[in-house]
Design a protein around this motif. Structure first.
Motif, PDB file in Angstrom:
ATOM      1  N   LEU A   7       0.161 -42.698 -17.596  1.00 34.84           N
ATOM      2  CA  LEU A   7       1.594 -42.432 -17.557  1.00 34.84           C
ATOM      3  C   LEU A   7       1.818 -41.023 -18.069  1.00 34.84           C
ATOM      4  N   LEU A   8       2.675 -40.287 -17.392  1.00 41.46           N
ATOM      5  CA  LEU A   8       2.963 -38.900 -17.766  1.00 41.46           C
ATOM      6  C   LEU A   8       4.464 -38.744 -18.006  1.00 41.46           C
ATOM      7  N   PRO A   9       4.959 -39.199 -19.179  1.00 44.64           N
ATOM      8  CA  PRO A   9       6.389 -39.080 -19.480  1.00 44.64           C
ATOM      9  C   PRO A   9       6.822 -37.622 -19.623  1.00 44.64           C
ATOM     10  N   MET A  10       8.052 -37.368 -19.186  1.00 46.71           N
ATOM     11  CA  MET A  10       8.639 -36.037 -19.249  1.00 46.71           C
ATOM     12  C   MET A  10       8.822 -35.595 -20.704  1.00 46.71           C
ATOM     13  N   LYS A  11       8.357 -34.386 -21.011  1.00 45.69           N
ATOM     14  CA  LYS A  11       8.624 -33.751 -22.308  1.00 45.69           C
ATOM     15  C   LYS A  11       9.575 -32.579 -22.141  1.00 45.69           C
ATOM     16  N   ASP A  12       9.364 -31.809 -21.065  1.00 47.44           N
ATOM     17  CA  ASP A  12      10.143 -30.591 -20.854  1.00 47.44           C
ATOM     18  C   ASP A  12      10.381 -30.427 -19.354  1.00 47.44           C
ATOM     19  N   PHE A  42       7.962 -41.391 -10.756  1.00 46.22           N
ATOM     20  CA  PHE A  42       8.931 -42.469 -10.804  1.00 46.22           C
ATOM     21  C   PHE A  42      10.222 -41.962 -10.155  1.00 46.22           C
ATOM     22  N   ALA A  43      10.871 -42.796  -9.415  1.00 46.11           N
ATOM     23  CA  ALA A  43      12.063 -42.397  -8.664  1.00 46.11           C
ATOM     24  C   ALA A  43      13.170 -41.853  -9.563  1.00 46.11           C
ATOM     25  N   ASP A  44      13.220 -42.314 -10.818  1.00 43.75           N
ATOM     26  CA  ASP A  44      14.271 -41.832 -11.723  1.00 43.75           C
ATOM     27  C   ASP A  44      13.920 -40.496 -12.381  1.00 43.75           C
ATOM     28  N   GLY A  45      12.737 -39.954 -12.092  1.00 47.25           N
ATOM     29  CA  GLY A  45      12.345 -38.643 -12.589  1.00 47.25           C
ATOM     30  C   GLY A  45      11.897 -38.587 -14.038  1.00 47.25           C
ATOM     31  N   THR A  46      11.753 -39.722 -14.693  1.00 46.51           N
ATOM     32  CA  THR A  46      11.401 -39.735 -16.115  1.00 46.51           C
ATOM     33  C   THR A  46       9.914 -39.575 -16.391  1.00 46.51           C
ATOM     34  N   ALA A  47       9.086 -39.828 -15.389  1.00 51.01           N
ATOM     35  CA  ALA A  47       7.635 -39.809 -15.617  1.00 51.01           C
ATOM     36  C   ALA A  47       6.911 -39.846 -14.281  1.00 51.01           C
ATOM     37  N   GLY A  48       5.602 -39.763 -14.371  1.00 52.20           N
ATOM     38  CA  GLY A  48       4.744 -39.936 -13.214  1.00 52.20           C
ATOM     39  C   GLY A  48       3.600 -40.857 -13.582  1.00 52.20           C
ATOM     40  N   LEU A  49       2.844 -41.269 -12.588  1.00 49.41           N
ATOM     41  CA  LEU A  49       1.701 -42.153 -12.791  1.00 49.41           C
ATOM     42  C   LEU A  49       0.535 -41.635 -11.961  1.00 49.41           C
ATOM     43  N   GLU A  61      -9.593 -39.442 -20.029  1.00 50.71           N
ATOM     44  CA  GLU A  61      -8.813 -38.591 -20.930  1.00 50.71           C
ATOM     45  C   GLU A  61      -9.101 -37.113 -20.665  1.00 50.71           C
ATOM     46  N   GLU A  62     -10.345 -36.783 -20.399  1.00 53.31           N
ATOM     47  CA  GLU A  62     -10.694 -35.391 -20.102  1.00 53.31           C
ATOM     48  C   GLU A  62     -10.010 -34.943 -18.808  1.00 53.31           C
ATOM     49  N   LEU A  63      -9.997 -35.797 -17.783  1.00 49.43           N
ATOM     50  CA  LEU A  63      -9.296 -35.478 -16.544  1.00 49.43           C
ATOM     51  C   LEU A  63      -7.811 -35.255 -16.815  1.00 49.43           C
ATOM     52  N   THR A  64      -7.232 -36.092 -17.646  1.00 50.39           N
ATOM     53  CA  THR A  64      -5.810 -35.986 -17.984  1.00 50.39           C
ATOM     54  C   THR A  64      -5.522 -34.706 -18.743  1.00 50.39           C
TER      55      THR A  64
END
Length: 92
Positions: A7-12, A42-49, A61-64
């Motif tokens: 999960l990649l939640p939005m920070k900035d 995610f359709a709401d723009g809050t994060a990606g997967l 984790e290294e890939l991330t």
């Protein structure tokens, strides 16, 4: 081979806009290498997967950590090993 849901939640939001082309290019490269099973926002723009294919949590984790979004602080991340279940895997 294991699957890891990242999960990649939005920070900035501004950094996300700035680094989006680099992020997408990175994921395309990893797809070509057989390291990405699926990806999308995610359709709401809050994060990606991103679902990475890796041998271990450490590799995922290294890939991330190599993702431009993470490098530049546009997104945080959360990693979970994912046991994919589909009819295709159950029939084996």
């Amino acid at each position: 081979m294991k699957y890891f849901a990242v999960l990649l939640p939005m920070k900035d939001e501004e950094k996300s806009k700035t680094y989006r082309p680099e992020h997408l290019a990175y994921l395309e490269k990893k797809e070509e290498e057989g390291k990405v099973f699926a990806r999308g926002r995610f359709a709401d723009g809050t994060a990606g997967l991103v679902i990475y294919i890796a041998d271990s949590y450490e590799e995922a984790e290294e890939l991330t950590k190599q993702d431009p979004y993470v490098i530049h602080g546009a997104r945080s991340y959360e990693i979970h090993e994912w046991d994919m279940i589909t009819k295709a895997t159950l029939l084996k």
